[in-house]
Design a protein around this motif. Structure first.
Motif, PDB file in Angstrom:
ATOM      1  N   PHE A 134       0.040  -8.411  -4.565  1.00  7.41           N
ATOM      2  CA  PHE A 134       1.033  -7.844  -3.667  1.00  7.41           C
ATOM      3  C   PHE A 134       1.195  -8.661  -2.393  1.00  7.41           C
ATOM      4  O   PHE A 134       0.268  -9.307  -1.939  1.00  7.41           O
ATOM      5  N   ALA A 135       2.371  -8.543  -1.791  1.00  8.36           N
ATOM      6  CA  ALA A 135       2.629  -9.088  -0.455  1.00  8.36           C
ATOM      7  C   ALA A 135       3.127  -7.941   0.408  1.00  8.36           C
ATOM      8  O   ALA A 135       3.898  -7.097  -0.047  1.00  8.36           O
ATOM      9  N   VAL A 136       2.690  -7.889   1.661  1.00  9.39           N
ATOM     10  CA  VAL A 136       3.147  -6.855   2.588  1.00  9.39           C
ATOM     11  C   VAL A 136       4.556  -7.217   3.037  1.00  9.39           C
ATOM     12  O   VAL A 136       4.795  -8.306   3.533  1.00  9.39           O
ATOM     13  N   VAL A 137       5.474  -6.276   2.873  1.00 14.29           N
ATOM     14  CA  VAL A 137       6.868  -6.460   3.271  1.00 14.29           C
ATOM     15  C   VAL A 137       7.074  -5.937   4.686  1.00 14.29           C
ATOM     16  O   VAL A 137       7.759  -6.550   5.492  1.00 14.29           O
ATOM     17  N   SER A 138       6.477  -4.777   4.976  1.00 13.39           N
ATOM     18  CA  SER A 138       6.580  -4.198   6.319  1.00 13.39           C
ATOM     19  C   SER A 138       5.415  -3.254   6.543  1.00 13.39           C
ATOM     20  O   SER A 138       4.773  -2.801   5.595  1.00 13.39           O
ATOM     21  N   ASN A 139       5.146  -2.961   7.816  1.00 11.22           N
ATOM     22  CA  ASN A 139       4.069  -2.053   8.162  1.00 11.22           C
ATOM     23  C   ASN A 139       4.580  -1.054   9.199  1.00 11.22           C
ATOM     24  O   ASN A 139       5.358  -1.415  10.080  1.00 11.22           O
ATOM     25  N   GLU A 140       4.131   0.184   9.087  1.00 17.02           N
ATOM     26  CA  GLU A 140       4.502   1.238  10.031  1.00 17.02           C
ATOM     27  C   GLU A 140       3.259   2.050  10.352  1.00 17.02           C
ATOM     28  O   GLU A 140       2.472   2.359   9.461  1.00 17.02           O
ATOM     29  N   ASN A 141       3.080   2.397  11.613  1.00 19.26           N
ATOM     30  CA  ASN A 141       2.005   3.298  12.012  1.00 19.26           C
ATOM     31  C   ASN A 141       2.595   4.682  12.238  1.00 19.26           C
ATOM     32  O   ASN A 141       3.590   4.816  12.951  1.00 19.26           O
TER      33      ASN A 141
ATOM     34  N   SER B  22      -1.754   3.867   8.837  1.00 19.78           N
ATOM     35  CA  SER B  22      -1.040   2.619   8.609  1.00 19.78           C
ATOM     36  C   SER B  22      -0.402   2.690   7.224  1.00 19.78           C
ATOM     37  O   SER B  22      -1.092   2.983   6.241  1.00 19.78           O
ATOM     38  N   VAL B  23       0.895   2.449   7.155  1.00 19.37           N
ATOM     39  CA  VAL B  23       1.627   2.476   5.888  1.00 19.37           C
ATOM     40  C   VAL B  23       2.258   1.109   5.692  1.00 19.37           C
ATOM     41  O   VAL B  23       3.162   0.719   6.434  1.00 19.37           O
ATOM     42  N   SER B  24       1.770   0.370   4.712  1.00 17.96           N
ATOM     43  CA  SER B  24       2.310  -0.962   4.412  1.00 17.96           C
ATOM     44  C   SER B  24       3.120  -0.900   3.117  1.00 17.96           C
ATOM     45  O   SER B  24       2.596  -0.508   2.076  1.00 17.96           O
ATOM     46  N   GLN B  25       4.394  -1.280   3.213  1.00 18.42           N
ATOM     47  CA  GLN B  25       5.221  -1.370   2.010  1.00 18.42           C
ATOM     48  C   GLN B  25       4.931  -2.723   1.375  1.00 18.42           C
ATOM     49  O   GLN B  25       4.898  -3.743   2.055  1.00 18.42           O
ATOM     50  N   MET B  26       4.718  -2.731   0.050  1.00 14.45           N
ATOM     51  CA  MET B  26       4.276  -3.939  -0.626  1.00 14.45           C
ATOM     52  C   MET B  26       5.157  -4.250  -1.828  1.00 14.45           C
ATOM     53  O   MET B  26       5.700  -3.351  -2.453  1.00 14.45           O
ATOM     54  N   SER B  27       5.291  -5.541  -2.122  1.00 16.08           N
ATOM     55  CA  SER B  27       6.041  -5.943  -3.293  1.00 16.08           C
ATOM     56  C   SER B  27       5.236  -6.969  -4.068  1.00 16.08           C
ATOM     57  O   SER B  27       4.321  -7.592  -3.542  1.00 16.08           O
TER      58      SER B  27
END
Length: 96
Positions: free
Chosen positions: A10-17, A90-95
């Protein structure tokens, strides 16, 4: 941090706290093409994933400082609520 890898698959696309308390708080909707998220929280909490989620103490338990990778659908959100004290998830969207 686009492209930052937390797992070779996976690669992190974006992160949100997401800050949560005794009142549930939700993330932004997951982007098109997102099918996995990585979550971790600073305190024990419960979480729920849905189109318009509101986490309660009946939902999935996440211990403090534990990382989970979860399958999701684009457009869904994740909601958190505290077990005993507020915290930040921490919520990381991954692809792939």
């Amino acid at each position: 941090m686009s492209g930052h890898s937390t797992d070779p698959a996976f690669a992190v696309v974006s992160n949100e706290n997401v800050a949560y308390t005794g009142t549930a708080a939700a993330s932004a909707a997951f982007a098109s093409g997102i099918h996995h998220i990585r979550i971790a929280a600073s305190t024990a909490c419960y979480y729920k994933i849905a189109g318009t989620p509101v986490a309660t103490s009946s939902d999935t338990y996440l211990p403090a400082n534990v990382i989970e990778i979860i399958r999701v659908n684009p457009g869904q959100k994740i909601s958190f609520i505290q077990v005993a004290s507020g915290g930040t998830a921490s919520v990381s969207q991954m692809s792939k």
